[in-house]
Scaffold this active site. Structure first.
Site, PDB file in Angstrom:
ATOM      1  CB  ALA A  65     -14.749  32.759 -20.641  1.00 14.06           C
ATOM      2  N   GLY A 110     -16.193  37.067 -23.109  1.00 13.60           N
ATOM      3  CA  GLY A 110     -14.967  37.638 -22.543  1.00 13.60           C
ATOM      4  C   GLY A 110     -14.123  38.395 -23.562  1.00 13.60           C
ATOM      5  CD  GLU A 113     -17.511  40.093 -20.229  1.00 17.09           C
ATOM      6  OE1 GLU A 113     -18.498  40.227 -19.501  1.00 17.09           O
ATOM      7  OE2 GLU A 113     -16.772  39.096 -20.171  1.00 17.09           O
ATOM      8  CD  GLU A 133     -20.997  36.445 -21.693  1.00 17.10           C
ATOM      9  OE1 GLU A 133     -21.889  36.935 -22.423  1.00 17.10           O
ATOM     10  OE2 GLU A 133     -19.871  36.939 -21.579  1.00 17.10           O
TER      11      GLU A 133
HETATM   12  N1  COA Z   1     -14.523  28.159 -25.366  1.00 21.26           N
HETATM   13  C1  COA Z   1     -13.883  27.016 -25.664  1.00 21.26           C
HETATM   14  N2  COA Z   1     -13.671  26.607 -26.912  1.00 21.26           N
HETATM   15  C2  COA Z   1     -14.123  27.401 -27.908  1.00 21.26           C
HETATM   16  C3  COA Z   1     -14.796  28.585 -27.669  1.00 21.26           C
HETATM   17  C4  COA Z   1     -14.984  28.973 -26.324  1.00 21.26           C
HETATM   18  N3  COA Z   1     -15.572  30.130 -25.993  1.00 21.26           N
HETATM   19  N4  COA Z   1     -15.133  29.136 -28.850  1.00 21.26           N
HETATM   20  C5  COA Z   1     -14.686  28.292 -29.797  1.00 21.26           C
HETATM   21  N5  COA Z   1     -14.069  27.246 -29.230  1.00 21.26           N
HETATM   22  C6  COA Z   1     -13.429  26.092 -29.889  1.00 21.26           C
HETATM   23  C7  COA Z   1     -14.433  25.092 -30.404  1.00 21.26           C
HETATM   24  O1  COA Z   1     -14.860  24.231 -29.383  1.00 21.26           O
HETATM   25  C8  COA Z   1     -13.611  24.404 -31.449  1.00 21.26           C
HETATM   26  O2  COA Z   1     -12.727  23.515 -30.818  1.00 21.26           O
HETATM   27  P1  COA Z   1     -12.571  21.987 -31.397  1.00 21.26           P
HETATM   28  O3  COA Z   1     -12.102  22.179 -32.811  1.00 21.26           O
HETATM   29  O4  COA Z   1     -11.539  21.378 -30.503  1.00 21.26           O
HETATM   30  O5  COA Z   1     -13.922  21.381 -31.325  1.00 21.26           O
HETATM   31  C9  COA Z   1     -12.765  25.519 -32.015  1.00 21.26           C
HETATM   32  O6  COA Z   1     -12.734  26.540 -31.022  1.00 21.26           O
HETATM   33  C10 COA Z   1     -13.336  26.131 -33.278  1.00 21.26           C
HETATM   34  O7  COA Z   1     -14.641  26.543 -33.002  1.00 21.26           O
HETATM   35  P2  COA Z   1     -15.929  26.067 -33.859  1.00 21.26           P
HETATM   36  O8  COA Z   1     -17.115  26.117 -32.975  1.00 21.26           O
HETATM   37  O9  COA Z   1     -15.632  24.766 -34.512  1.00 21.26           O
HETATM   38  O10 COA Z   1     -15.951  27.229 -34.947  1.00 21.26           O
HETATM   39  P3  COA Z   1     -17.222  27.761 -35.739  1.00 21.26           P
HETATM   40  O11 COA Z   1     -16.680  28.674 -36.775  1.00 21.26           O
HETATM   41  O12 COA Z   1     -18.084  26.636 -36.181  1.00 21.26           O
HETATM   42  O13 COA Z   1     -18.080  28.595 -34.673  1.00 21.26           O
HETATM   43  C11 COA Z   1     -18.402  30.209 -32.886  1.00 21.26           C
HETATM   44  C12 COA Z   1     -17.540  29.757 -34.106  1.00 21.26           C
HETATM   45  C13 COA Z   1     -17.683  31.375 -32.248  1.00 21.26           C
HETATM   46  C14 COA Z   1     -19.795  30.618 -33.362  1.00 21.26           C
HETATM   47  C15 COA Z   1     -18.525  29.027 -31.896  1.00 21.26           C
HETATM   48  O14 COA Z   1     -17.227  28.491 -31.668  1.00 21.26           O
HETATM   49  C16 COA Z   1     -19.082  29.448 -30.561  1.00 21.26           C
HETATM   50  O15 COA Z   1     -20.275  29.624 -30.448  1.00 21.26           O
HETATM   51  N6  COA Z   1     -18.218  29.607 -29.554  1.00 21.26           N
HETATM   52  C17 COA Z   1     -18.644  29.963 -28.202  1.00 21.26           C
HETATM   53  C18 COA Z   1     -18.963  31.432 -28.110  1.00 21.26           C
HETATM   54  C19 COA Z   1     -19.428  31.782 -26.719  1.00 21.26           C
HETATM   55  O16 COA Z   1     -20.468  31.365 -26.245  1.00 21.26           O
HETATM   56  N7  COA Z   1     -18.608  32.613 -26.039  1.00 21.26           N
HETATM   57  C20 COA Z   1     -18.918  33.085 -24.715  1.00 21.26           C
HETATM   58  C21 COA Z   1     -18.353  32.184 -23.687  1.00 21.26           C
HETATM   59  S1  COA Z   1     -18.763  32.748 -22.051  1.00 21.26           S
END
Ligand code: COA
Length: 259
Positions: A65, A110, A113, A133
């Site tokens: 999400a 999400g 899910e 989460e």
């Molecule tokens: N919500 C909003 N934005 C997200 C996102 C999420 N769940 N997952 C990734 N993004 C965005 C990042 O903020 C980034 O945006 P920006 O370039 O404007 O800063 C872009 O997507 C690329 O992500 P980035 O974090 O730079 O890539 P990465 O390869 O370094 O890391 C992840 C990838 C998936 C490990 C990391 O993005 C992450 O931990 N995301 C959240 C995962 C999460 O907790 N999901 C559950 C949500 S309830």
């Protein structure tokens, strides 16, 4: 039908529904969810679509999400978001045709899910799955505590949800979260092969099997057995049952019509 956050393609009976918000790793916000719902409605209504494949891009199926969208939310916001999410997810889970999640890259929160709402999950070797989460101060709110536990069992689900760590595709396969792992460049072909196999099966029996399994798991054994009985008996009124059994007795391949 125009979408902003979904690419939708229909080819040879298969609907390819691709999450398309690559700059945010396909993170789900209400606009993405509403686009997804529109795509699912097309899949429901178009009789030429026999199987639905949900997929993302090489880097992400869906990274969860949208955290930016959720960050300032209050309790009312959370109810509205989860109501919308549940509505879309139930539409996917209840689709009267088989659904496949073809997962490459991140399938987190999400995203994981959403894949759990599908009938099949196949993963590329680069897939990373999880329910992170807890690391954000919340718990899964799109069915993770319920669908994941029903699929993989109490132990693995508790570990994934409480630790909040990602797991690689091979571990996901071992715990039954995905049914097959393939090299990334084979993922589309693998999804297509599975869809083709399912398209050879009688559509009404597929639908009945899906209903029996999904309704049955949410009820008592006794009630589930009655659901199964009704659907089993209903199929004896179909042309495909006559054809399937006649073909067996005549030692030939059946030709099913979905009637
Ligand atoms: N919500 C909003 N934005 C997200 C996102 C999420 N769940 N997952 C990734 N993004 C965005 C990042 O903020 C980034 O945006 P920006 O370039 O404007 O800063 C872009 O997507 C690329 O992500 P980035 O974090 O730079 O890539 P990465 O390869 O370094 O890391 C992840 C990838 C998936 C490990 C990391 O993005 C992450 O931990 N995301 C959240 C995962 C999460 O907790 N999901 C559950 C949500 S309830």
């Amino acid at each position: 039908m125009a979408f902003k956050y979904i690419n939708f393609k229909k080819r040879e009976g298969i609907a390819w529904v691709q999450f398309n918000r690559p700059e945010k790793l396909n993170a789900l916000n209400p606009d993405v969810l509403r686009d997804l719902e529109k795509a699912v409605v097309i899949c429901e209504e178009d009789d030429d679509i026999k199987v639905v494949v949900l997929h993302g891009n090489e880097k992400a199926f869906v990274a969860g999400a949208d955290i930016e969208n959720m960050a300032k939310g209050d309790i009312k916001f959370a109810y509205e978001l989860t109501d919308l999410t549940m509505r879309v997810q139930e539409r996917i889970a209840d689709l009267p045709k088989p659904t496949i999640a073809a997962i490459s890259g991140y399938a987190l929160g999400g995203g994981c899910e959403m894949a759990l709402c599908c009938d099949f999950r196949i993963a590329a070797e680069n897939a990373l799955l999880g329910q992170p989460e807890i690391t954000l101060g919340i718990i899964p709110g799109g069915g993770g505590t319920q669908r994941l536990t029903r699929l993989v069992g109490l132990g693995p689900a508790t570990e994934l949800i409480l630790k909040g760590e990602m797991i690689k595709a091979d571990r996901a396969e071992r715990i039954g979260l995905v049914s097959k792992v393939v090299p990334l460049d084979h993922l589309e072909a693998e999804a297509k092969a599975l869809a083709s196999k399912l398209m050879e099966r009688p559509a009404m029996a597929l639908r009945a099997a899906k209903t029996a399994i999904r309704k049955g798991i949410n009820t008592s054994l006794k009630e589930g057995l009655h659901i199964e009985q009704d659907l089993f008996c209903m199929l004896f009124g179909t042309e495909d049952q006559k054809e399937g059994m006649a073909a067996f007795l005549e030692k030939r391949r059946p030709i099913f019509k979905g009637k």
